[in-house]
Design a protein around this motif. Structure first.
Motif, PDB file in Angstrom:
ATOM      1  N   LEU A  87       0.821  -1.207   0.000  1.00 43.14           N
ATOM      2  CA  LEU A  87       0.000   0.000   0.000  1.00 43.14           C
ATOM      3  C   LEU A  87       0.857   1.260   0.000  1.00 43.14           C
ATOM      4  CD1 LEU A  87      -2.702  -1.039   2.623  1.00 43.14           C
ATOM      5  CD2 LEU A  87      -2.993  -0.861   0.156  1.00 43.14           C
ATOM      6  N   ASP A  88       2.112   1.162   0.432  1.00 45.05           N
ATOM      7  CA  ASP A  88       2.976   2.327   0.496  1.00 45.05           C
ATOM      8  C   ASP A  88       3.481   2.752  -0.871  1.00 45.05           C
ATOM      9  OD1 ASP A  88       2.762   2.606   3.260  1.00 45.05           O
ATOM     10  OD2 ASP A  88       4.355   1.159   3.621  1.00 45.05           O
ATOM     11  N   GLY A  89       3.325   1.890  -1.873  1.00 44.12           N
ATOM     12  CA  GLY A  89       3.582   2.334  -3.230  1.00 44.12           C
ATOM     13  C   GLY A  89       4.910   1.969  -3.830  1.00 44.12           C
ATOM     14  N   GLY A  90       5.845   1.340  -3.073  1.00 37.00           N
ATOM     15  CA  GLY A  90       7.061   0.897  -3.720  1.00 37.00           C
ATOM     16  C   GLY A  90       6.757  -0.151  -4.772  1.00 37.00           C
ATOM     17  N   ARG A  91       5.823  -1.043  -4.460  1.00 30.53           N
ATOM     18  CA  ARG A  91       5.366  -2.085  -5.382  1.00 30.53           C
ATOM     19  C   ARG A  91       3.934  -2.401  -4.994  1.00 30.53           C
ATOM     20  NH1 ARG A  91       7.084  -5.901  -8.850  1.00 30.53           N
ATOM     21  NH2 ARG A  91       9.170  -4.989  -8.813  1.00 30.53           N
TER      22      ARG A  91
END
Length: 572
Positions: free
Chosen positions: A349-353
């Motif tokens: 959910l943090d957006g790195g993947r």
């Protein structure tokens, strides 16, 4: 003549007025047309607070709501103002609501301002976006890095008058209902206005799924435990390794049961890692549910393979490797949902993947594959490892180019080492050829089989040939170095991989005796560690990508050494 002059003057004044910049909290691009866009940026508002505001909740009922991961650098503009024929775009930067008792009133005022600005003119189509780009002190304390966004596209007269459950927002690059990125705001505005698409992002879509209220609650619960649980697991693994080393150092003066215990503890690393990921599937996330689950899975998984020791020293790790690969196959079939709230590595959910194989588990796949095939014939083991590499790289499964490259390297190294008995220049050339051919197959698969863009297709679209590849490697190494600077504990696997390689190539007496009895295991451990080094180079979060490879390599080395000493004790 006078009428013509008056018309010319009137046209001049209209053009001047239309091109003047708007001062204050509103930036505006004004052109003619019925389609209008209103973007409201309210800093320091959490997801729950945003949906608690009546007027904003009304907009969400018309459209949808989502959790937004911020991908732009801090302080950067949220998105460029789009332009296009027949459009009007207005951006309002609203003041942050106050703290304490006045905060609720501040939130209501934000909603009132949204409703007062958006017109209700029948016949006009409006796109309304309400988003928060910054964190409040309460959000920072809760480690809440996800920001709310509400979006609706409708006729202006019905924007605040739709009564239905709030739906979720999504976009192609997250593949998660309820999750979007700030990079998509410009693309969404452009698509609504019919303008050329933004360079980054894709259009935010509304899907028939509930707003991600429960997902956000699980995310916050995971973040509360995200440091203590992995830290406790790290302490356990460290103590287990030190215990095994100490037992081996005193091998002539310890009972067989203690030596056996040290060996089994060394083999718990992959089981513990799977438990920390699988805990993301639990219905509720709390210490009362997660701790018993992780401990229970680790203990039960270890005890399940203990009886297999009678079939050979390498049978228990082979069974563990098979179990890990089956788990990842099931996890991929479920859409990697455990990776949204894992307890080892960051949340997707943090957006790195946002989707696919997390970098933290690349080393686990490498180690599990080699654990499984250590006793197999070279070509059979090669086929399995290359199949796992394709699993890691295919667009609908892992979509992880760095993971695929690392596993192709493992496959090539394994084939060369087991076929020739050593790694020379020819063996390294063979491993390199496997990496090139396998990576090419993954790139082609992502280009022609991906229904939506993936991390790999974006890498392909960047182009640039060898220079682009080298720049990408350099950028990833730089990102990895920054991660180490922020978290010095990441140095442990980075330094541990070469140290373990030295222990395999220049082994102490108990280790040498065990590896001489099981040369295939020596080759497997060597390949795990070398492929982990490749994983460090091939991924931006290199320390995370090679971390579990180091754990499985060293754990496997200690296991077979302790098992060998137990065999000698039993023989006497």
């Amino acid at each position: 003549m006078r009428r013509a002059l008056r018309g010319l003057l009137l046209l001049t004044f209209v053009l001047i007025a239309a091109t003047q910049p708007v001062s204050g909290s509103q930036a505006q691009v004004v052109l003619s047309g019925e389609r209008q866009v209103y973007v409201f940026l309210a800093p320091g508002v959490s997801f729950e607070e945003m949906l608690s505001v009546p007027n904003i909740r009304a907009v969400a009922r018309t459209g949808g709501a989502g959790l937004m991961s911020l991908q732009r650098a801090p302080g950067a503009a949220p998105f460029p103002f789009p332009t296009g024929p027949g459009t009007q775009v207005s951006v309002f930067r609203l003041p942050a609501p106050g703290e304490g008792l006045d905060r609720a009133h501040g939130l209501v005022r934000i909603g009132d301002r949204v409703r007062s600005i958006v017109p209700s003119t029948p016949g006009s189509e409006v796109l309304v976006i309400v988003a928060s780009m910054g964190s409040s002190p309460a959000m920072a304390a809760a480690k809440d890095d996800l920001h709310p966004v509400v979006l609706a596209e409708a006729g202006a007269e019905r924007l605040f008058h739709v009564w239905r459950p709030i739906r979720a927002l999504t976009w192609d690059s997250t593949r998660r209902a309820g999750v979007v990125s700030d990079l998509d705001l410009a693309a969404t505005v452009d698509a609504f206005l019919g303008a050329p698409p933004a360079a980054e992002g894709s259009r935010i879509r509304i899907v028939n799924a509930p707003a991600p209220v429960d997902l956000h609650e699980r995310y916050l619960a995971m973040r509360r435990m995200a440091v203590p649980l992995p830290a406790a697991a790290g302490v356990y693994v460290t103590l287990a390794g030190l215990f095994a080393v100490a037992i081996l150092a005193r091998r002539d003066r310890v009972p067989p049961r203690l030596m056996s215990l040290a060996g089994w503890l060394s083999l718990t690393v992959p089981i513990l890692a799977v438990a920390l990921l699988a805990a993301g599937h639990l219905p509720t996330l709390s210490y009362a549910t997660v701790l018993p689950f992780v401990i229970g899975v680790t203990v039960a998984g270890t005890l399940a393979v203990v009886p297999l020791r009678r079939f050979g020293t390498l049978t228990p790790p082979a069974a563990i490797g098979a179990g890990v690969l089956v788990f990842f196959a099931v996890e991929a079939a479920l859409g990697w949902t455990a990776a949204l709230t894992p307890f080892l590595g960051g949340s997707e959910l943090d957006g790195g993947r946002f989707y696919g194989l997390p970098n933290e588990f690349i080393g686990l796949l490498i180690g599990a594959s080699l654990y499984l095939v250590a006793g197999w014939k070279p070509w059979s083991g090669f086929v399995v490892i290359v199949s796992v590499a394709m699993f890691a790289g295919l667009p609908g499964i892992g979509a992880n180019l760095g993971g695929a490259v690392s596993l192709f390297a493992a496959g090539g190294l394994w084939l060369a080492l087991r076929s020739r008995g050593r790694l020379g220049w020819r063996g390294l050339a063979l491993a390199g050829a496997v990496v090139v051919v396998g990576t090419g197959a993954v790139l082609l698969a992502n280009r022609f089989l991906a229904s939506t863009p993936t991390h790999i297709t974006r890498f392909e679209e960047a182009g640039g040939g060898l220079g682009h590849v080298l720049r990408t490697i350099g950028d990833r190494l730089l990102v990895g170095w920054r991660l180490i600077v922020r978290n010095p504990f990441a140095l442990v696997p980075v330094l541990g991989v070469p140290a373990s390689l030295f222990a395999v190539l220049r082994p102490a007496t108990p280790v040498r005796e065990a590896l001489e009895r099981h040369p295939e295991w020596r080759d497997a451990i060597l390949v795990i560690l070398l492929a982990s080094a490749v994983a460090y180079l091939a991924n931006d979060s290199g320390a995370a990508a090679c971390g579990l490879g180091f754990g499985l390599g060293l754990g496997g080395l200690l296991y077979v050494s302790c098992a060998g000493q137990t065999w000698k004790m039993d023989a006497t």
